[in-house]
Design an enzyme around this catalytic site. Structure first.
Site, mmCIF file in Angstrom:
data_model
loop_
_atom_site.group_PDB
_atom_site.id
_atom_site.type_symbol
_atom_site.label_atom_id
_atom_site.label_comp_id
_atom_site.label_asym_id
_atom_site.label_seq_id
_atom_site.Cartn_x
_atom_site.Cartn_y
_atom_site.Cartn_z
ATOM 1 N N ARG A 1 5.050 -43.239 130.631
ATOM 2 C CA ARG A 1 3.973 -43.371 131.827
ATOM 3 C C ARG A 1 3.537 -44.686 132.168
ATOM 4 N NH1 ARG A 1 3.802 -38.553 129.243
ATOM 5 N NH2 ARG A 1 4.949 -36.796 130.635
ATOM 6 N N GLY B 1 3.419 -34.721 121.393
ATOM 7 C CA GLY B 1 3.892 -33.904 120.205
ATOM 8 C C GLY B 1 3.228 -32.431 119.935
ATOM 9 N N GLU C 1 3.927 -29.757 121.119
ATOM 10 C CA GLU C 1 4.945 -28.750 121.098
ATOM 11 C C GLU C 1 5.719 -28.729 119.762
ATOM 12 O OE1 GLU C 1 3.060 -28.137 124.092
ATOM 13 O OE2 GLU C 1 4.141 -30.213 124.051
ATOM 14 N N TRP D 1 -1.642 -37.373 125.614
ATOM 15 C CA TRP D 1 -0.349 -38.222 126.281
ATOM 16 C C TRP D 1 -0.654 -38.311 127.560
ATOM 17 C CZ3 TRP D 1 1.793 -35.286 129.984
ATOM 18 C CH2 TRP D 1 1.613 -33.939 130.078
ATOM 19 N N ASN E 1 -3.195 -29.081 125.007
ATOM 20 C CA ASN E 1 -3.116 -27.535 124.356
ATOM 21 C C ASN E 1 -2.944 -27.671 123.025
ATOM 22 O OD1 ASN E 1 -0.271 -28.816 125.162
ATOM 23 N ND2 ASN E 1 0.254 -26.996 123.683
ATOM 24 N N ASP F 1 -0.873 -22.778 128.126
ATOM 25 C CA ASP F 1 -0.191 -24.064 127.986
ATOM 26 C C ASP F 1 -0.950 -24.938 129.095
ATOM 27 O OD1 ASP F 1 0.917 -26.396 126.985
ATOM 28 O OD2 ASP F 1 2.394 -26.135 128.666
ATOM 29 N N ASN G 1 -0.127 -31.494 137.652
ATOM 30 C CA ASN G 1 0.464 -31.942 136.366
ATOM 31 C C ASN G 1 -0.168 -33.421 136.200
ATOM 32 O OD1 ASN G 1 2.657 -32.774 134.065
ATOM 33 N ND2 ASN G 1 2.607 -30.596 134.158
#
Length: 620
Positions: free
Chosen positions: A139, A199, A201, A271, A289, A331, A428
């Site tokens: 980003r 990370g 997830e 992030w 999340n 999420d 988002n």
């Protein structure tokens, strides 16, 4: 001895006094650069993250005459998030992992220097790609102290000489073998560069780290969850919104909301974006999340995931926190940017506030808080499709969850249907823009819903720790009213009043908007679309003034600057990111890409892969 000691103390004091101004030099330099519209020196254009420029050469009368002046291929095919920096005459652009960074000359359009990623011994780039969720995007870059900073996908932070591209230092910020990666744009504040971690997830416990800009040594590090000391939370002094007022969080505020040691793999990664207010000396950012996506496996509020943080820039100590989505079941990652604005408003009790923080969460609620105290002032839906919660209780600050859309209530292996918004959120990561002229915030929105099926998952370091299957599809509701309609649009361009929490107007877009917006003092708003268009609209009405089809879909952020008396607009094209991960990674299954492939499969008829930087201006 006394004389020697006195001399030593005196020389030390003088040295300290001489060194003191340099401690904030990088910060002062970035502030000065940001005030000069010839530059675009941070991800948000300024420390407040407003993405607003005082430039007026391009305006509502002549925007129709814009032309692409030159282009540059990055040589990379996957997603290009973030945007260009322009500092002291040079343009800096970047690619996703494995990274390239280019410094470009504005007059010759040639490469001044190029950085190409090289893996450290023991790092497997393919393994890193395997643990980067939702494409290998990055980003953006940061500038400060004569250096360009990048948080690389392999969780290393690098500092390059801004003039030569030579490596100055490099530090390890995390371990990819444990699922840790970096995708966020760093931010230089005073003598430190701030960077989070990705990370969630993969069961990574989120943190924010501050490294000294001179040598990369760690200044401080603070986690999103766990013991108070790990989070730099003072149980008596760190405040949160409680029973209609601010109150101390109390002892073990995080540990009490997790079962056993689950907090150690609890997510809450960082992030997204960081903003800074020099007057309060506070940095602001969001945590993501909780892990896993299966809420049944992690009872409790899971603090402090899904949280807005205000921390002291020097020490990292938390001044206040606000959790937007306790015990997240969908999420609704809380990492979206915090945009700092100065506007007068009154709360429900008539108390005046003017130093505000605004945040548009994936959960579909737009928040306004007092950025000094943390008081909750506004929490309203910025897309009326939102059905998982009826409203936010302004006394408790908690969303009122609707049981028919609760994945916790449905339980494991039950496909809970019709949840709005989808896990992609009503918005988002692409940042909003705030115009102090119109006093409105412009939101790049998603307009999608989902079916969500949680399932039992075991944690293994470096392996996916998701625990849910998603299907994502168009919302088929009206953004402003929430009424059912048959339109298949998946995006919304929305103008929002942050003091009242109301939609002033909005315009449907065919696909989700995944491009960071820009507003100008000449009342323009500029952004990109997934089909690949750069669009210019009237900031007062939303009327389209110009559009141009760039070579690939746009998930990058728009920047603008002045060079030799001429205003330029620059944007990176390159389809990818979560919305375009099907194309970028060659995925075909309907539920692959965490549900994105089925929703965005028609993108391939509108655009193709390929990273290109395009620069626009008015004709000579």
């Amino acid at each position: 001895m006394k004389s020697s000691l006195k001399s030593l103390l005196l020389s030390t004091a003088v040295a300290t006094a001489l060194a003191a101004p340099s401690l904030s030099f990088a910060n002062a330099e970035v502030e000065k650069l940001s005030r000069d519209p010839a530059n675009w020196a941070t991800w948000g254009g300024d420390y407040f993250g407003t993405r607003f420029t005082t430039l007026t050469q391009i305006n509502k009368d002549n925007a129709k005459n814009l032309q692409p002046m030159w282009t540059f291929s990055t040589g990379a095919l996957r997603g290009h998030e973030g945007g260009p920096l322009v500092v002291n005459g040079l343009i800096y652009i970047h690619t996703g992992f494995p990274h390239k960074i280019y410094a470009l000359d504005q007059d010759t359009h040639s490469v001044v220097w190029e950085y190409e990623y090289a893996a450290d011994k023991g790092t497997d780039p393919q393994q890193v790609i395997g643990v980067m969720c939702c494409d290998v995007v990055n980003r953006g870059l940061a500038y400060g102290d004569g250096k360009i900073f990048m948080a690389q996908g392999d969780a290393t932070l690098i500092a390059l000489d801004a003039k030569t591209g030579k490596m100055v230092w490099k530090v390890k910020n995390g371990d990819p073998k444990a699922g840790m990666t970096n995708t966020a744009a760093p931010l230089v504040v005073k003598d430190k560069v701030l960077v989070g971690i990705s990370g969630g997830e993969f069961g990574v416990r989120g943190f924010l780290a501050a490294y000294n800009v001179k040598d990369g040594s760690l200044a401080w590090k603070t986690y999103s969850m766990g013991p108070d000391a790990d989070m730099k939370i003072d149980p008596e002094k760190t405040m949160t919104w409680t029973d209609g007022k601010m109150a101390p969080v109390g002892k073990d505020s995080s540990l009490k909301t997790w079962q056993g040691d689950q907090w150690k793999i609890g997510g809450g990664t960082t992030w997204g974006w960081t903003s800074y207010d020099a007057e309060t000396n506070l940095i602001y950012y969001g945590s993501g999340n909780p892990s896993t996506w299966n809420p049944v496996q992690r009872p409790g509020d899971n603090k402090w995931s899904m949280t807005i943080w205000a921390r002291d820039a020097d020490t990292g100590v938390a001044k206040w926190v606000y959790q937007m989505t306790p015990h997240d079941e969908w999420d609704y990652d809380g990492i979206n940017e915090m945009t700092l604005i100065d506007l007068p408003m009154k709360d429900k009790d008539g108390k005046e506030h003017s130093k505000l923080l605004t945040h548009f969460d994936r959960n579909g609620f737009g928040y306004t808080l007092d950025r000094v105290t943390g008081e909750l002032l506004v929490a309203e839906k910025f897309d009326k499709m939102v059905n998982w919660a009826s409203h936010v209780d302004m006394k408790t600050g908690r969303p009122q969850v609707q049981s028919q859309y609760s994945t916790q209530a449905g339980g494991e292996d039950h496909n809970q249907k019709g949840i709005c918004p989808s896990a992609m959120g009503a918005k988002n990561e692409p940042p909003v823009t705030f115009s102090p002229k119109t006093k409105l915030i412009y939101i790049p929105g998603n307009h999608t819903c989902m079916d969500y099926e949680p399932f039992q998952v075991e944690y293994t370091a470096g392996q996916p720790y998701v625990g849910a299957t998603l299907s994502i599809y168009p919302a088929k509701t009206n953004v402003k009213t929430g009424e059912k309609e048959e339109k298949l649009h998946m995006g919304s361009f929305t103008a929002w009043d942050p003091t009242t929490g109301t939609i002033k107007w909005q315009i449907d877009e065919p696909f989700s908007l995944w491009s960071g917006m820009l507003s100008t003092a000449s009342d323009l708003v500029i952004y990109g679309t997934l089909e690949g268009y750069l669009k210019v609209r009237d900031a007062n009405t939303g009327a389209e003034l110009y559009k141009f089809k760039t070579p690939s879909g746009v998930i990058g952020n728009v920047s603008t600057w002045m060079h030799n008396g001429k205003q330029y607009i620059g944007i990176l094209s390159g389809i990818g990111g979560w919305a375009g991960v099907g194309m970028a990674a060659g995925l075909e299954g309907e539920s692959e890409g965490l549900g994105a492939v089925g929703a965005y499969k028609s993108l391939s008829t509108h655009t193709k892969l390929g990273g290109v930087f395009t620069v626009f201006a008015l004709p000579n």
